[in-house]
Design an enzyme around this catalytic site. Sequence first.
Site, PDB file in Angstrom:
ATOM      1  N   HIS A 264       0.809  -1.223   0.000  1.00  0.00           N
ATOM      2  CA  HIS A 264       0.000   0.000   0.000  1.00  0.00           C
ATOM      3  C   HIS A 264       0.847   1.281   0.000  1.00  0.00           C
ATOM      4  O   HIS A 264       0.718   2.137   0.867  1.00  0.00           O
ATOM      5  CB  HIS A 264      -0.967   0.006   1.196  1.00  0.00           C
ATOM      6  CG  HIS A 264      -1.884  -1.171   1.219  1.00  0.00           C
ATOM      7  ND1 HIS A 264      -2.755  -1.426   2.250  1.00  0.00           N
ATOM      8  CD2 HIS A 264      -2.058  -2.203   0.336  1.00  0.00           C
ATOM      9  CE1 HIS A 264      -3.436  -2.544   1.994  1.00  0.00           C
ATOM     10  NE2 HIS A 264      -3.017  -3.022   0.839  1.00  0.00           N
ATOM     11  N   GLU A 357     -13.064   0.516  -4.721  1.00  0.00           N
ATOM     12  CA  GLU A 357     -13.888   1.723  -4.842  1.00  0.00           C
ATOM     13  C   GLU A 357     -13.488   2.603  -6.023  1.00  0.00           C
ATOM     14  O   GLU A 357     -12.312   2.704  -6.377  1.00  0.00           O
ATOM     15  CB  GLU A 357     -13.769   2.562  -3.565  1.00  0.00           C
ATOM     16  CG  GLU A 357     -14.302   1.868  -2.328  1.00  0.00           C
ATOM     17  CD  GLU A 357     -14.212   2.734  -1.083  1.00  0.00           C
ATOM     18  OE1 GLU A 357     -14.636   2.259  -0.017  1.00  0.00           O
ATOM     19  OE2 GLU A 357     -13.715   3.882  -1.167  1.00  0.00           O
ATOM     20  N   TYR A 367     -12.860   9.695   3.404  1.00  0.00           N
ATOM     21  CA  TYR A 367     -13.372   8.591   2.597  1.00  0.00           C
ATOM     22  C   TYR A 367     -13.499   7.280   3.376  1.00  0.00           C
ATOM     23  O   TYR A 367     -13.781   6.243   2.790  1.00  0.00           O
ATOM     24  CB  TYR A 367     -12.538   8.464   1.318  1.00  0.00           C
ATOM     25  CG  TYR A 367     -12.853   9.637   0.418  1.00  0.00           C
ATOM     26  CD1 TYR A 367     -13.836   9.553  -0.562  1.00  0.00           C
ATOM     27  CD2 TYR A 367     -12.251  10.875   0.631  1.00  0.00           C
ATOM     28  CE1 TYR A 367     -14.186  10.653  -1.328  1.00  0.00           C
ATOM     29  CE2 TYR A 367     -12.599  11.988  -0.129  1.00  0.00           C
ATOM     30  CZ  TYR A 367     -13.561  11.865  -1.102  1.00  0.00           C
ATOM     31  OH  TYR A 367     -13.927  12.958  -1.842  1.00  0.00           O
TER      32      TYR A 367
END
Length: 494
Positions: A264, A357, A367
Amino acid sequence: MLAAPGALGSVEDAKPPGQSSQAKTSNEVFRQKFVEHCSSCHGMDLAGGRAPSLFDQTLLESRTDEALHHTIDAGRPAAGMPAFKGVLSDDEIWHLIQFLRTSAGAMKGKRPFVESPNNRIVDSAKQKFRLEVVAAGLEVPWGMALLPDGRLLVTERPGRLRIIENGRLLQKPVAGTPTVRVGHDAGMFDVAVHPDYRRNGWIYLSYAETLPGYVAPPPSGDAPAPIPPSMTVVVRGKLDGDEWVQTQTIFRAPPALYTSSGVHYGSRFTFDRAGHLFFSIGDRGSISAAQDLSTPIGKIHRVNDDGSVPSDNPFVHTHGAVPTTWSYGHRNPQGFAWDPVTGLLWASEHGPGGGDEINIIERGRNYGWGVITMGRQPGIDQRAESGMEQPIVYYTPSIAPSGIAFYSGDRYPRWRNNLFVAGLAGQQLRRLEVQDRRVVAQEVLFQQFGRTRTAIVGPEGLFYVLLQNPTGGTTGLKLEASTPGMVVRLMPVD
């Protein structure tokens, strides 16, 4: 007709260590609930039972999660389906819906991989096109950008910047680029060309860097060597022939944020019309950090082209907040695109276990990652929370969305103003029809040419797409394995 709860799930580009086993355990739990409550009528496969199979992809695609949840909760007494309200909790129903969607995706299977897409014809719903290989011989291509003179810059995750000139991949990588940490997700990431490149010559790179000054501890018996701490770095520099020169740092995190997690990192670029640079930093495997404004991870950032902080950023005057933050609550955003009609910024983001998403990114918004998700993450059971944004669309099973692009040219006139999403796990290029803030229709253009990393539109109005040979699954290779890749171009066919 439904007689019991359903579900969603996903395989992402890379997950934190241990997450896959947690997801498997969760999947088994809800498989048993499906066996207990549903299988006697609907069976355990596509054949179904006394009632239709709940793993039928057509059935699932025709119903939203909310519609499935309502049916399971309230039942359909006229069809002999009892209500499961009181039998299953709200969270259990959502997880069962995830289980159904994940299992249906696995049962559907994948189209056989086509190693050579050159001259393959695709007759999609609104545009027939032919795939043309621009250049092969790349290794895990990650990002690409076009120079004004027509040369194509491509990053390779193993740490190289390559140049494609007149349809030919130059033999030698660009010399002098930064030293890159390579391993798992880590490597060289995106590349972007300054909007005013003809005047200033700036090119932007993002990559994983080993903690400066790190010294590995001495070996200890048969124990594996420790993973060096690393972090996403953003720099800019210039090309002098085939050499990278004049490196300037745009973003480097404090040393304390470098971590041995190999996942990530983000990290996509885009510029707005005013010349601000946007870039993404994933949560680096630290879920709670995405909600913490004092850290840059799990955020989308906005800076001036030299890395300085714009005075109108949303958290400039928030005590303790990282001033470059534009939005927060992100897990791992890997795609940006500006809507040519509305001017809104759209982004793609990897979900945890399903729940990938597509979002509209707006100033100062939260978010939700760390608190809510449409996917399956141990410890996160909420799908919505006041003050947190909902995705425009989400995907279960996962397609691992990466680069995205709007089309506004005239070479594919029936695709004008559509959004295109590259999918890694889905090996697909997906077309989304957009109206204002909604996605009103979708189409998968192809899903058999390998991991699809990103798509950009060239100055002649043609799509260029990065492909990489498959990894993971039934390939026998680890998901993060290095495999060959290429750049293809979509040529319209009348």
